[in-house]
Design a protein around this motif. Structure first.
Motif, PDB file in Angstrom:
ATOM      1  N   PHE A  55       0.844  -1.184   0.000  1.00 41.59           N
ATOM      2  CA  PHE A  55       0.000   0.000   0.000  1.00 41.59           C
ATOM      3  C   PHE A  55       0.883   1.239   0.000  1.00 41.59           C
ATOM      4  O   PHE A  55       1.476   1.591   1.019  1.00 41.59           O
ATOM      5  N   TYR A  58       5.049   2.422   1.665  1.00 40.24           N
ATOM      6  CA  TYR A  58       5.622   3.051   2.859  1.00 40.24           C
ATOM      7  C   TYR A  58       6.868   2.305   3.341  1.00 40.24           C
ATOM      8  O   TYR A  58       7.763   2.895   3.924  1.00 40.24           O
ATOM      9  N   GLN A  65       4.640  10.049   8.013  1.00 37.75           N
ATOM     10  CA  GLN A  65       3.286  10.563   8.222  1.00 37.75           C
ATOM     11  C   GLN A  65       2.350   9.971   7.169  1.00 37.75           C
ATOM     12  O   GLN A  65       2.798   9.645   6.080  1.00 37.75           O
ATOM     13  N   TRP A  67       0.896   9.343  10.893  1.00 29.60           N
ATOM     14  CA  TRP A  67       0.988   8.353  11.951  1.00 29.60           C
ATOM     15  C   TRP A  67      -0.396   7.732  12.178  1.00 29.60           C
ATOM     16  O   TRP A  67      -1.383   8.473  12.141  1.00 29.60           O
ATOM     17  N   LEU A  69       0.107   5.020  10.118  1.00 33.39           N
ATOM     18  CA  LEU A  69       0.100   4.172   8.917  1.00 33.39           C
ATOM     19  C   LEU A  69       1.489   3.690   8.506  1.00 33.39           C
ATOM     20  O   LEU A  69       1.687   2.488   8.292  1.00 33.39           O
ATOM     21  N   PRO A  70       2.480   4.587   8.352  1.00 36.27           N
ATOM     22  CA  PRO A  70       3.799   4.093   7.927  1.00 36.27           C
ATOM     23  C   PRO A  70       4.373   3.060   8.878  1.00 36.27           C
ATOM     24  O   PRO A  70       4.935   2.047   8.446  1.00 36.27           O
ATOM     25  N   GLN A  71       4.207   3.297  10.165  1.00 39.70           N
ATOM     26  CA  GLN A  71       4.754   2.369  11.147  1.00 39.70           C
ATOM     27  C   GLN A  71       4.074   0.991  11.031  1.00 39.70           C
ATOM     28  O   GLN A  71       4.743  -0.051  11.049  1.00 39.70           O
ATOM     29  N   LEU A  72       2.754   1.019  10.882  1.00 36.26           N
ATOM     30  CA  LEU A  72       2.030  -0.246  10.765  1.00 36.26           C
ATOM     31  C   LEU A  72       2.406  -0.989   9.486  1.00 36.26           C
ATOM     32  O   LEU A  72       2.607  -2.201   9.491  1.00 36.26           O
ATOM     33  N   LEU A  73       2.516  -0.249   8.386  1.00 41.12           N
ATOM     34  CA  LEU A  73       2.802  -0.900   7.111  1.00 41.12           C
ATOM     35  C   LEU A  73       4.241  -1.400   7.059  1.00 41.12           C
ATOM     36  O   LEU A  73       4.516  -2.446   6.461  1.00 41.12           O
ATOM     37  N   ARG A  76       4.200  -4.555   8.872  1.00 43.94           N
ATOM     38  CA  ARG A  76       3.568  -5.582   8.041  1.00 43.94           C
ATOM     39  C   ARG A  76       4.554  -6.155   7.029  1.00 43.94           C
ATOM     40  O   ARG A  76       4.472  -7.317   6.662  1.00 43.94           O
TER      41      ARG A  76
END
Lengths: 115, 146
Positions: A55, A58, A65, A67, A69-73, A76
């Motif tokens: 997605f 990232y 930014q 936040w 989303l980048p950390q989660l992706l 993943r």
């Protein structure tokens, strides 16, 4: 060869150990010149051990930014790596096999392309 | 058996530098809008076709690739009726996909810009057909609103 057939294909090393799935294919526009653009040759494949869907990439850029989303992706796609075309031994319908002693590179884009 | 990659905790080396623009298929090409040389939307990129570089033998599929084999190159952007297969999986037969040759691509950025007019491409035949067979028969439909 149609790229869509390759994306999501399981990737194994020379011993048959499963490494992940093909998450993306990276091309570099440095091939034979044409009237408009040069040929885009396959530089290699991005392999992700946990998820082959990507997605917005990232996990391959330095954006932080929005936040979180980048950390989660990035989480993943932890363990993702890039393998060069020279290290690919077999491109099959159901599996991609890497050569013995292949080199795993960071999948991050270096900034000279698009981010 | 799914086995994690043994190099998981080791920082990986960056990819050796390359001279040209790098394009990740999913990030920079797939689903991007395609504009013709006049800036008119033509279609979106649904898939990509790869082939051997000009003058080189086809890349072997399913068998061991001999060391030194040239990497395949992008030969065409593909578009076509993919809505159903996007939802339910698979892809349409190759013969049903419409090809825009890579040699017609002028640049890749936020959109994929072609260097040719969309009028000669098969990719937007539906739009042309609707224009010529339906819109044109509506009173005033042949008048350019601009």
């Amino acid at each position: 060869m149609i790229l869509g057939d390759l994306l999501g294909t399981p990737v194994h090393d020379d011993d048959g150990v499963r490494l992940g799935r093909v998450a993306d294919a990276r091309f570099v526009v440095d091939g034979a010149p044409h009237r408009l653009m040069a040929d885009a040759r396959l530089l290699g494949l991005v392999v992700s051990p946990h998820s082959w869907s990507s997605f917005m990439g990232y996990e391959r850029n330095s954006l932080t930014q929005p936040w979180p989303l980048p950390q989660l992706l990035r989480w993943r796609h932890r363990g993702s790596f890039f393998v060069m075309w020279e290290d690919i031994a077999v491109l099959g319908d159901r599996s991609v096999r890497l050569r013995r002693g292949y080199t795993a590179y960071s999948p991050a884009l270096d900034g000279s392309g698009q981010e | 058996m799914k086995t994690p990659r043994p190099l998981g905790s080791v920082p990986l080396a960056p990819v050796p530098p390359v001279a040209g623009q790098t394009l990740d298929a999913q990030l920079h090409l797939l689903d991007r809008q395609v504009l013709d040389s006049g800036g008119v939307p033509v279609t979106t990129v649904d898939d990509l076709e790869l082939g051997a570089p000009e003058g080189e033998p086809e890349t072997p599929m399913g068998t061991v690739i001999p060391p030194g084999t040239p990497a395949p190159v992008l030969t065409a952007l593909l578009t076509g009726p993919v809505l159903g297969t996007r939802i339910f999986g698979g892809r349409p037969p190759s013969s049903r996909l419409i090809r825009i040759p890579w040699t017609d691509v002028a640049s890749v950025g936020v959109v994929v810009q072609l260097g040719v007019s969309g009028q000669g491409l098969d990719a937007d035949w539906v739009e042309r057909w609707v224009r010529d067979k339906i819109i044109a028969r509506i009173p005033g439909g042949r008048r350019d609103p601009r």
